[in-house]
Structures are given as structure tokens and as C-alpha cells.
Design a protein around this motif. Structure first.
Motif, PDB file in Angstrom:
ATOM      1  N   LEU A  74      17.826  49.548 -70.672  1.00 51.96           N
ATOM      2  CA  LEU A  74      17.366  49.890 -72.288  1.00 51.96           C
ATOM      3  C   LEU A  74      16.518  51.108 -71.984  1.00 51.96           C
ATOM      4  O   LEU A  74      15.451  50.767 -71.219  1.00 51.96           O
ATOM      5  CB  LEU A  74      16.817  48.759 -72.780  1.00 51.96           C
ATOM      6  CG  LEU A  74      17.774  47.634 -73.289  1.00 51.96           C
ATOM      7  CD1 LEU A  74      16.985  46.316 -73.898  1.00 51.96           C
ATOM      8  CD2 LEU A  74      18.834  48.229 -74.336  1.00 51.96           C
ATOM      9  N   PRO A  75      16.772  52.216 -72.674  1.00 50.48           N
ATOM     10  CA  PRO A  75      15.662  53.227 -72.514  1.00 50.48           C
ATOM     11  C   PRO A  75      14.515  53.187 -73.206  1.00 50.48           C
ATOM     12  O   PRO A  75      14.316  52.282 -74.098  1.00 50.48           O
ATOM     13  CB  PRO A  75      16.340  54.490 -72.775  1.00 50.48           C
ATOM     14  CG  PRO A  75      17.338  53.944 -73.956  1.00 50.48           C
ATOM     15  CD  PRO A  75      17.830  52.592 -73.458  1.00 50.48           C
ATOM     16  N   VAL A  76      13.333  53.956 -72.706  1.00 55.90           N
ATOM     17  CA  VAL A  76      12.267  53.925 -73.771  1.00 55.90           C
ATOM     18  C   VAL A  76      12.626  55.129 -74.684  1.00 55.90           C
ATOM     19  O   VAL A  76      13.670  56.064 -74.158  1.00 55.90           O
ATOM     20  CB  VAL A  76      10.969  54.220 -72.990  1.00 55.90           C
ATOM     21  CG1 VAL A  76      10.485  52.946 -72.194  1.00 55.90           C
ATOM     22  CG2 VAL A  76      10.898  55.609 -72.213  1.00 55.90           C
ATOM     23  N   LEU A  77      11.980  55.598 -75.743  1.00 58.61           N
ATOM     24  CA  LEU A  77      12.100  56.864 -76.348  1.00 58.61           C
ATOM     25  C   LEU A  77      10.735  57.358 -76.087  1.00 58.61           C
ATOM     26  O   LEU A  77       9.758  57.057 -76.399  1.00 58.61           O
ATOM     27  CB  LEU A  77      12.245  56.628 -77.983  1.00 58.61           C
ATOM     28  CG  LEU A  77      13.622  56.094 -78.301  1.00 58.61           C
ATOM     29  CD1 LEU A  77      13.558  55.818 -79.847  1.00 58.61           C
ATOM     30  CD2 LEU A  77      14.798  56.839 -77.883  1.00 58.61           C
ATOM     31  N   PRO A 135      15.972  59.502 -75.417  1.00 56.51           N
ATOM     32  CA  PRO A 135      15.937  58.369 -74.622  1.00 56.51           C
ATOM     33  C   PRO A 135      15.742  58.740 -73.185  1.00 56.51           C
ATOM     34  O   PRO A 135      16.144  59.773 -72.653  1.00 56.51           O
ATOM     35  CB  PRO A 135      17.284  57.732 -74.811  1.00 56.51           C
ATOM     36  CG  PRO A 135      18.190  58.821 -75.123  1.00 56.51           C
ATOM     37  CD  PRO A 135      17.439  59.825 -75.533  1.00 56.51           C
ATOM     38  N   CYS A 136      14.735  57.989 -72.296  1.00 52.97           N
ATOM     39  CA  CYS A 136      14.239  58.184 -70.984  1.00 52.97           C
ATOM     40  C   CYS A 136      14.772  56.810 -70.191  1.00 52.97           C
ATOM     41  O   CYS A 136      14.306  55.703 -70.493  1.00 52.97           O
ATOM     42  CB  CYS A 136      12.934  58.394 -70.895  1.00 52.97           C
ATOM     43  SG  CYS A 136      12.465  58.501 -69.085  1.00 52.97           S
ATOM     44  N   TYR A 137      15.503  56.989 -69.146  1.00 51.83           N
ATOM     45  CA  TYR A 137      16.147  55.829 -68.443  1.00 51.83           C
ATOM     46  C   TYR A 137      15.391  55.501 -67.250  1.00 51.83           C
ATOM     47  O   TYR A 137      15.639  54.862 -66.241  1.00 51.83           O
ATOM     48  CB  TYR A 137      17.589  55.795 -68.150  1.00 51.83           C
ATOM     49  CG  TYR A 137      18.401  55.765 -69.519  1.00 51.83           C
ATOM     50  CD1 TYR A 137      18.894  54.494 -69.965  1.00 51.83           C
ATOM     51  CD2 TYR A 137      18.760  56.840 -70.290  1.00 51.83           C
ATOM     52  CE1 TYR A 137      19.681  54.578 -71.059  1.00 51.83           C
ATOM     53  CE2 TYR A 137      19.346  56.939 -71.421  1.00 51.83           C
ATOM     54  CZ  TYR A 137      20.071  55.620 -71.691  1.00 51.83           C
ATOM     55  OH  TYR A 137      20.590  55.817 -72.834  1.00 51.83           O
ATOM     56  N   MET A 138      14.246  56.270 -66.900  1.00 54.13           N
ATOM     57  CA  MET A 138      13.555  56.004 -65.717  1.00 54.13           C
ATOM     58  C   MET A 138      12.753  54.941 -65.666  1.00 54.13           C
ATOM     59  O   MET A 138      12.130  54.262 -66.641  1.00 54.13           O
ATOM     60  CB  MET A 138      12.409  57.281 -65.480  1.00 54.13           C
ATOM     61  CG  MET A 138      11.786  57.214 -64.487  1.00 54.13           C
ATOM     62  SD  MET A 138      10.469  58.577 -64.107  1.00 54.13           S
ATOM     63  CE  MET A 138      11.531  59.964 -63.505  1.00 54.13           C
ATOM     64  N   SER A 139      12.897  53.766 -64.676  1.00 51.90           N
ATOM     65  CA  SER A 139      12.350  52.605 -64.585  1.00 51.90           C
ATOM     66  C   SER A 139      11.004  52.569 -64.099  1.00 51.90           C
ATOM     67  O   SER A 139      10.438  53.747 -63.880  1.00 51.90           O
ATOM     68  CB  SER A 139      13.384  51.884 -63.486  1.00 51.90           C
ATOM     69  OG  SER A 139      12.974  52.528 -62.417  1.00 51.90           O
ATOM     70  N   VAL A 140      10.503  51.509 -64.278  1.00 52.22           N
ATOM     71  CA  VAL A 140       8.919  51.481 -64.116  1.00 52.22           C
ATOM     72  C   VAL A 140       8.772  51.732 -62.736  1.00 52.22           C
ATOM     73  O   VAL A 140       8.071  52.539 -62.034  1.00 52.22           O
ATOM     74  CB  VAL A 140       8.478  49.972 -64.458  1.00 52.22           C
ATOM     75  CG1 VAL A 140       6.960  49.872 -63.823  1.00 52.22           C
ATOM     76  CG2 VAL A 140       8.488  49.795 -65.522  1.00 52.22           C
ATOM     77  N   ASP A 171       6.365  54.735 -61.044  1.00 51.71           N
ATOM     78  CA  ASP A 171       5.374  54.451 -59.935  1.00 51.71           C
ATOM     79  C   ASP A 171       5.481  55.167 -58.734  1.00 51.71           C
ATOM     80  O   ASP A 171       4.846  55.857 -58.290  1.00 51.71           O
ATOM     81  CB  ASP A 171       5.510  52.944 -59.432  1.00 51.71           C
ATOM     82  CG  ASP A 171       4.785  52.120 -60.756  1.00 51.71           C
ATOM     83  OD1 ASP A 171       4.295  52.484 -61.410  1.00 51.71           O
ATOM     84  OD2 ASP A 171       4.951  50.815 -60.660  1.00 51.71           O
ATOM     85  N   ALA A 172       6.817  55.423 -58.209  1.00 53.59           N
ATOM     86  CA  ALA A 172       7.238  56.070 -57.012  1.00 53.59           C
ATOM     87  C   ALA A 172       6.692  57.481 -57.389  1.00 53.59           C
ATOM     88  O   ALA A 172       6.043  58.468 -56.314  1.00 53.59           O
ATOM     89  CB  ALA A 172       8.637  55.968 -56.644  1.00 53.59           C
ATOM     90  N   LEU A 173       7.106  58.205 -58.644  1.00 53.48           N
ATOM     91  CA  LEU A 173       6.865  59.487 -59.028  1.00 53.48           C
ATOM     92  C   LEU A 173       5.171  59.662 -58.990  1.00 53.48           C
ATOM     93  O   LEU A 173       4.858  60.814 -58.283  1.00 53.48           O
ATOM     94  CB  LEU A 173       7.521  59.853 -60.280  1.00 53.48           C
ATOM     95  CG  LEU A 173       6.802  61.090 -61.034  1.00 53.48           C
ATOM     96  CD1 LEU A 173       7.473  62.305 -60.020  1.00 53.48           C
ATOM     97  CD2 LEU A 173       7.491  61.169 -62.345  1.00 53.48           C
ATOM     98  N   ARG A 174       4.544  59.054 -59.431  1.00 54.33           N
ATOM     99  CA  ARG A 174       3.059  58.850 -59.557  1.00 54.33           C
ATOM    100  C   ARG A 174       2.394  58.984 -58.235  1.00 54.33           C
ATOM    101  O   ARG A 174       1.599  59.919 -57.975  1.00 54.33           O
ATOM    102  CB  ARG A 174       2.497  57.849 -60.527  1.00 54.33           C
ATOM    103  CG  ARG A 174       2.681  58.090 -61.869  1.00 54.33           C
ATOM    104  CD  ARG A 174       1.720  56.815 -62.606  1.00 54.33           C
ATOM    105  NE  ARG A 174       2.091  57.177 -64.080  1.00 54.33           N
ATOM    106  CZ  ARG A 174       2.941  56.353 -64.640  1.00 54.33           C
ATOM    107  NH1 ARG A 174       3.119  55.114 -64.198  1.00 54.33           N
ATOM    108  NH2 ARG A 174       2.905  56.287 -65.998  1.00 54.33           N
ATOM    109  N   GLU A 175       2.917  58.166 -57.420  1.00 50.68           N
ATOM    110  CA  GLU A 175       2.498  58.135 -56.104  1.00 50.68           C
ATOM    111  C   GLU A 175       2.750  59.131 -55.198  1.00 50.68           C
ATOM    112  O   GLU A 175       1.828  59.905 -54.478  1.00 50.68           O
ATOM    113  CB  GLU A 175       3.060  56.937 -55.146  1.00 50.68           C
ATOM    114  CG  GLU A 175       2.484  55.487 -55.541  1.00 50.68           C
ATOM    115  CD  GLU A 175       3.160  54.599 -54.695  1.00 50.68           C
ATOM    116  OE1 GLU A 175       3.811  54.828 -53.498  1.00 50.68           O
ATOM    117  OE2 GLU A 175       2.968  53.305 -55.167  1.00 50.68           O
TER     118      GLU A 175
END
Length: 468
Positions: free
Chosen positions: A149-152, A105-110, A114-118
């Protein structure tokens, strides 16, 4: 050497369209090749509808896929399977992968993504997920945020390469450290495309994946998921794009037509198969071939590597060759359908009419244009009447009408009546034939006049000649 010569493997291919818009020729070519490969190897062809894009998928688009494939004779042995009906199976496999440690599971928000990509782009780095939530021995994960809710994510291997021998593109190798950990389930638990495809291909025992090269970037990720599930991937063949006449990728946005529109415009299914087959595959210099020849010759070793460009003039030429070669009795029902669409009922004369005019036509619509004159009223153009139906020739037309009223209604008897009329009035054939054609058929150019008149009803010929 045939692709399956080194093993007794039973070939199973698939066509897996997304019903997010009508299917055009570029799409249907991606159905033609796997269908042909399965048929040429006595294998199975599976139809799978990838309808997980709920916002854009429509039943109307599914109907056009099924209708277009049925028209072209691309029959499937299994399916159509719908991905939305297989959700329970995907979730079962997800749970198995998670239990085996291949998914986390990954809890990183959108917003965080986005901030990481920038930051990565500002540092001239490739934007990608950085593994923040990827569990590793001795690594402390961030505190789990409440109410999120995490993504997998799939735990992609971090070293080595993922490679395959593509039947079109040759050897392709991608370093695993170039691939980040793919999201394979959304926060609501819905699995994502690349994961569903792998589960489907495993469950459906697909041996060869023949698809557009827009999927090349998905392939290394899919291969790693296959292996995590304990399966070897199928053979891949990634087909170059089909370009439109302007040299752009064929698409709905670039003016591509639904496949079914070609049916309505009078193209023959075998001619379309012939034309589409040559948009990316060849058998020497053969341009015109039957469906049976195509299936006899087709293999994956002669797929082209460069993009093919659609050319409607070439398609019409191919269709014209198939029209000419087609049996008149088989052609007649197709022309009858075109006439019926115009409110005209054909009769037993239609096969002979097709035989007389098919050499002049490139579609069944053009053939129906000719056939119409035998069943519906004809209105000659005023300029044709003025040019050909002159006062000089009108007495000869009247003489011919008188002779035609009493002859046996056969081409040879009609030819004799024309010959007698020419002699009586001192005319050459074109001087009489062209005005008669204009009056009877509405055009000065037709095949042999006696053959045309013999297929017309005597009363209609006499009525039309009386207008001179």
C-alpha cells in the motif's frame, strides 16, 4: 499600526492543542495570545483539538484543556472541533489534490527509506526522500510492487523560495529545493498532521496563526499546500519557547504542572493571564494590569523574540497584587471554595475576613489558612505559648476576658476594653496583644487585634482566652 488596518479582514484565530498530555503554562500561553488578539480586534477565536495521534491522545487530556481554558476565561467562539471527526473532509481534499497532480503515490518501503538515509548521511548529505516515485515528463517509474500500500506524497515545488513575514521572527525564506516531498497520507489513507492543519485553517477561515516556534519548520510545507489548494496562507507569528526555572524548555518531562493545579493552589485567573501575558509580550514597563487593559493594549507588534523564563516567585508577586486589588465580596467565594475543600463552611463574615488579611497573602490558599482560625479549632505552637503566654501576663488576659464578656461586639468597644486592661496592669500593647493573638489565632502576628477579635465569635474568643 494595527495588523488589520490595511484591509477590512475579520480576524479569526485558533488554538489547536494535541491532547497527548496535560496542558501546562507553556502550552496555555499559545492559547492566550490568539484569544487576546481575536478579542482585541472583535474577531473570532476557534478551539480545535488535534487528536490524530490515536495512541497518545486521551479524553482526560482534552478535559484538562477545556477545564484550564474555562478557568482562565479563554472563551472560544467556535469548537471544539476534533480532527478525527473530520476525516471524510480530509480525504475529499486529498482526492482533489491527487486529481490536480499535486499528490502522487509512493511505494518506497520503510527499509528502503532507511537505507537511502544511511547512504545520504555517509555521503555527508542531508537525509531526505529522493523523489524516486515522483512522476515527471519522460521519467520511467519503477515497477509497482505487489501487495504494497503506498503513502501519498505532496509534490513540493522544486524551484523558487517559500517566504513569509513572521510577526515575531521577521522575514523567513526557505528554498524549495531544501524541502522534500512530504508524506500527506499514510498507507491506510489516514492524512498526516501538516495536511490536516492546512485544510482546517482553510475551512475555518483562519487569518492569523499564533503558535509556538517549534512549528517554524512546518510552515514552509504548509504554505506550499495552501497554495496548491488555491489559497493564500494566514499571517504567522511564531512564539519563542517558555523555559522553566532551570532554563530548560517547559514540558511535562521537565516538571511542568497542569494549568489546573495553579487554580487548586489558589492563583487567580486574572493574575495568571497578567503573568502569562508578560511571558513574551510587553506594554512599556507595565507589570500589573487588568484583563480589560491587556485586551486594550495587546497587539502582535510587541511580542518578544527571545525565550521567556518562568519564575514562580514573580507569579506569586503578581498574584498578590491582584489579591490586594480584588473586591472582598468577589474574593470571598474563592476562599470559601478553599475552605470547603478542607471541610469548613464559611459564613457572612468571610468578605470582611478577606479584607483584613488579603494584604498578607499571595494566594487564596494562604488567605484560607488565615480564615480557618475563625471557623475551626486553633492549636497554638507550644513554643509560642511558652514565649508569650507567661505567668506575668495571665492576670491581664483574665481581666480582658472579663471585660470582653460584657462589651458590645464591635472593634471600637473591643479596642476600649484592651486599652482599659493595659492601663489596669501597666502593660504596653505588644505585651498583651501577642499572647492574645497566640491564644485566639494560633500566631503572634496578625492585623490590628481589635479588628481580628471583632470578626471572631465572642464565645470562641472567651473559650480560647480561658486556656491561658
Amino acid at each position: 499600526m494595527p495588523e488589520n488596518s490595511t484591509s477590512p479582514q475579520h480576524v479569526r484565530t485558533r488554538f489547536a492543542p494535541s491532547p497527548t498530555g496535560f496542558i501546562h503554562l507553556g502550552n496555555i500561553r499559545s492559547a492566550l495570545y490568539p484569544w487576546a488578539f481575536a478579542r482585541s480586534r472583535q474577531g473570532d477565536f476557534i478551539l480545535r483539538i488535534e487528536d490524530t495521534d490515536l495512541e497518545r491522545s486521551t479524553q482526560a487530556a482534552v478535559d484538562v484543556i477545556l477545564e484550564g481554558m474555562a478557568w482562565l476565561g479563554l472563551d472560544h467562539d467556535e469548537g471544539p472541533y476534533y480532527q478525527m471527526q473530520r476525516m471524510a473532509r480530509y480525504k475529499q481534499v486529498l482526492a482533489e489534490l491527487q486529481a490536480a497532480g499535486h499528490v502522487y503515490p509512493c511505494y518506497m518501503s520503510v527499509a528502503e527509506l532507511d537505507a537511502l538515509r544511511e547512504r545520504q548521511m555517509a555521503a555527508k548529505q542531508k537525509p531526505r526522500y529522493d523523489g524516486t516515485w515522483r512522476p515527471e515528463p519522460g521519467k520511467t517509474l519503477p515497477p509497482m510492487p505487489e501487495g504494497v500500500l503506498p503513502v501519498l506524497r505532496f509534490r513540493n515545488p522544486q524551484d523558487g523560495v517559500v517566504a513569509w513575514d513572521d510577526k515575531v521572527k521577521g522575514r523567513i525564506e526557505i528554498r524549495n529545493d531544501e524541502l522534500d516531498d512530504l508524506v500527506i497520507a499514510r498507507p491506510d489513507g489516514t492524512p498526516t498532521y501538516n495536511f490536516c492543519v492546512v485544510v482546517d485553517d482553510i475551512d475555518m477561515r483562519i487569518t492569523h496563526v499564533i503558535r509556538g516556534d517549534d512549528h517554524v519548520n512546518n510552515t514552509p510545507r504548509q504554505i506550499n499546500i495552501f497554495r496548491a489548494l488555491g489559497h493564500e496562507p494566514p499571517v504567522y507569528a511564531h512564539l519563542p519557547t517558555v523555559l522553566n526555572e532551570q532554563g530548560e524548555k517547559m514540558s511535562k518531562r521537565n516538571g511542568a504542572k497542569p494549568v489546573t493545579q495553579y487554580r487548586d493552589e489558589g492563583f487567580l485567573p486574572d493574575a495568571m493571564v497578567n503573568y502569562l501575558a508578560r511571558l513574551g509580550w510587553s506594554h512599556g514597563d507595565d507589570e500589573i494590569f487588568s484583563r480589560a487593559q491587556f485586551l486594550e493594549w495587546f497587539d502582535l507588534d510587541h511580542l518578544g523574540r527571545s525565550a521567556a523564563q518562568f519564575d514562580e516567585a514573580k507569579l506569586r508577586w503578581v498574584n498578590a497584587q491582584h489579591l490586594k486589588a480584588m473586591d472582598d465580596a468577589a474574593l470571598a467565594p474563592l476562599v470559601a471554595a478553599q475552605l470547603k475543600a478542607r471541610g469548613i463552611e464559611a459564613d457572612e463574615r468571610l468578605p470582611a475576613i478577606c479584607g483584613l488579611f488579603k494584604d498578607r497573602c499571595d494566594t487564596t490558599v494562604a488567605l484560607a489558612d488565615w480564615a480557618r482560625a475563625f471557623y475551626a479549632d486553633v492549636q497554638p505552637q507550644p513554643e509560642d505559648l511558652a514565649k508569650h503566654v507567661t505567668d506575668t501576663v495571665k492576670p491581664a488576659i483574665a481581666t480582658l476576658a472579663g471585660k470582653l464578656a460584657g462589651v458590645e461586639w464591635r472593634a471600637d468597644a473591643i479596642a476600649a476594653a484592651i486599652k482599659e486592661t493595659l492601663a489596669a496592669h501597666g502593660l504596653k500593647m505588644p505585651q498583651l496583644a501577642m499572647p492574645v493573638r497566640v491564644l485566639v489565632m494560633g500566631t503572634p502576628q496578625t492585623p490590628s487585634l481589635d479588628a481580628v477579635l471583632a470578626l471572631c465569635q465572642r464565645e470562641k474568643v472567651l473559650a480560647r482566652l480561658s486556656r491561658a
